[in-house]
Design an enzyme around this catalytic site. Structure first.
Site, PDB file in Angstrom:
ATOM      1  N   LYS A 149      47.959  -6.042  27.088  1.00 33.46           N
ATOM      2  CA  LYS A 149      47.263  -5.261  28.121  1.00 33.46           C
ATOM      3  C   LYS A 149      45.771  -5.205  27.800  1.00 33.46           C
ATOM      4  O   LYS A 149      45.388  -4.839  26.685  1.00 33.46           O
ATOM      5  CB  LYS A 149      47.844  -3.847  28.188  1.00 33.46           C
ATOM      6  CG  LYS A 149      49.291  -3.826  28.676  1.00 33.46           C
ATOM      7  CD  LYS A 149      49.872  -2.434  28.668  1.00 33.46           C
ATOM      8  CE  LYS A 149      49.216  -1.534  29.664  1.00 33.46           C
ATOM      9  NZ  LYS A 149      49.888  -0.202  29.730  1.00 33.46           N
TER      10      LYS A 149
HETATM   11  C1  E4P Z   1      50.148   1.844  32.337  1.00 30.70           C
HETATM   12  O1  E4P Z   1      49.594   0.770  32.242  1.00 30.70           O
HETATM   13  C2  E4P Z   1      49.377   3.082  32.221  1.00 30.70           C
HETATM   14  O2  E4P Z   1      48.829   3.093  30.953  1.00 30.70           O
HETATM   15  C3  E4P Z   1      50.160   4.337  32.440  1.00 30.70           C
HETATM   16  O3  E4P Z   1      51.190   4.148  33.373  1.00 30.70           O
HETATM   17  C4  E4P Z   1      49.255   5.482  32.805  1.00 30.70           C
HETATM   18  O4  E4P Z   1      50.041   6.607  33.139  1.00 30.70           O
HETATM   19  P1  E4P Z   1      49.426   8.079  33.215  1.00 30.70           P
HETATM   20  O5  E4P Z   1      48.419   8.086  34.306  1.00 30.70           O
HETATM   21  O6  E4P Z   1      50.587   8.954  33.512  1.00 30.70           O
HETATM   22  O7  E4P Z   1      48.809   8.365  31.881  1.00 30.70           O
END
Ligand code: E4P
Length: 220
Positions: free
Chosen positions: A85
């Site tokens: 990522k």
């Molecule tokens: C995924 O890539 C994100 O990091 C994650 O779903 C963010 O979620 P949040 O907004 O609940 O922290």
């Protein structure tokens, strides 16, 4: 479609992998930090909890493209087929291009706009993760962003997929799927809400009550 859990909770992944048709597990630095288990220990544990099947995702921490590439190689040293990522910043886009040239699959993350997400797909990201609830919380429309991104990818980057993220309710996830996004990642509470409904329990209790009344037992 692909369904992922967004968590570092190994026991929960083990439990839910038995129930849900999971494609894998996504993490982010905050999720990993909350569990306090370092990635070199956590990622193999998550892989084992998935029964050795499914894809894992972990995020780079560096701020420069070269640092992100180095982080990506470290992550691939832990899990050879991990998806890396990369936040979709200027340096992140440069890193995605370098990693694509190296054959390392990436996910463009921290996506708050459809055009931003499309740039990561054009740079070679296999997945693009719009943050649905965080966009809503800023006064935007997470679902509309997903819809636009989905259309942009279909038109201009058909090799890339939307992996919608940041959900607080099952409805947000359902709406994303209804506008055509191919993959979603759910926090544990939202995933559990997909199947935990008081009305379902009440319906099953009524079946048992009626059966017991007629046959004096609850078995067939
Ligand atoms: C995924 O890539 C994100 O990091 C994650 O779903 C963010 O979620 P949040 O907004 O609940 O922290």
């Amino acid at each position: 479609m692909e369904l992922y859990l967004d968590t570092s909770d190994v026991a929960a992944v083990r439990k839910l992998a038995r129930i849900f048709p999971l494609a894998g597990v996504t993490t982010n630095p905050s999720i990993v930090a909350a569990g306090k288990t370092p990635l070199d220990v956590l990622l193999p544990e998550l892989q084992d909890a998935l029964g050795g099947q499914g894809r894992l995702f972990a995020q780079v921490m560096a701020n420069t493209a070269e640092g992100m590439v180095s982080d990506a190689r470290k992550l691939r040293g832990i899990i050879s087929d991990i998806v890396v990522k990369v936040p979709v910043t200027a340096e992140g886009l440069a890193a995605i291009k370098l990693l694509t040239a190296e054959g390392i699959p990436t996910l463009g993350t921290a996506v708050y706009g459809a055009a931003q997400g499309m740039m990561s797909a054009l740079a070679g990201a296999e997945y693009v993760a719009p943050y649905v609830n965080r966009i809503d919380a800023q006064g935007g429309s997470g679902i509309r962003t997903v819809e636009e991104l989905q259309q942009l990818l279909e038109l201009h980057a058909p090799e890339s997929k939307v992996l919608a993220a940041s959900f607080k309710t099952p409805r947000q996830a359902l709406d994303c799927l209804l506008v055509g996004c191919q993959s979603i990642t759910l926090p544990l509470d939202v995933a559990q809400q997909f199947i935990a409904m008081p009305a379902v329990d009440a319906a099953i209790e009524k079946f048992e009550h009626d059966w017991m009344g007629a046959f004096g037992r609850t078995s067939l």
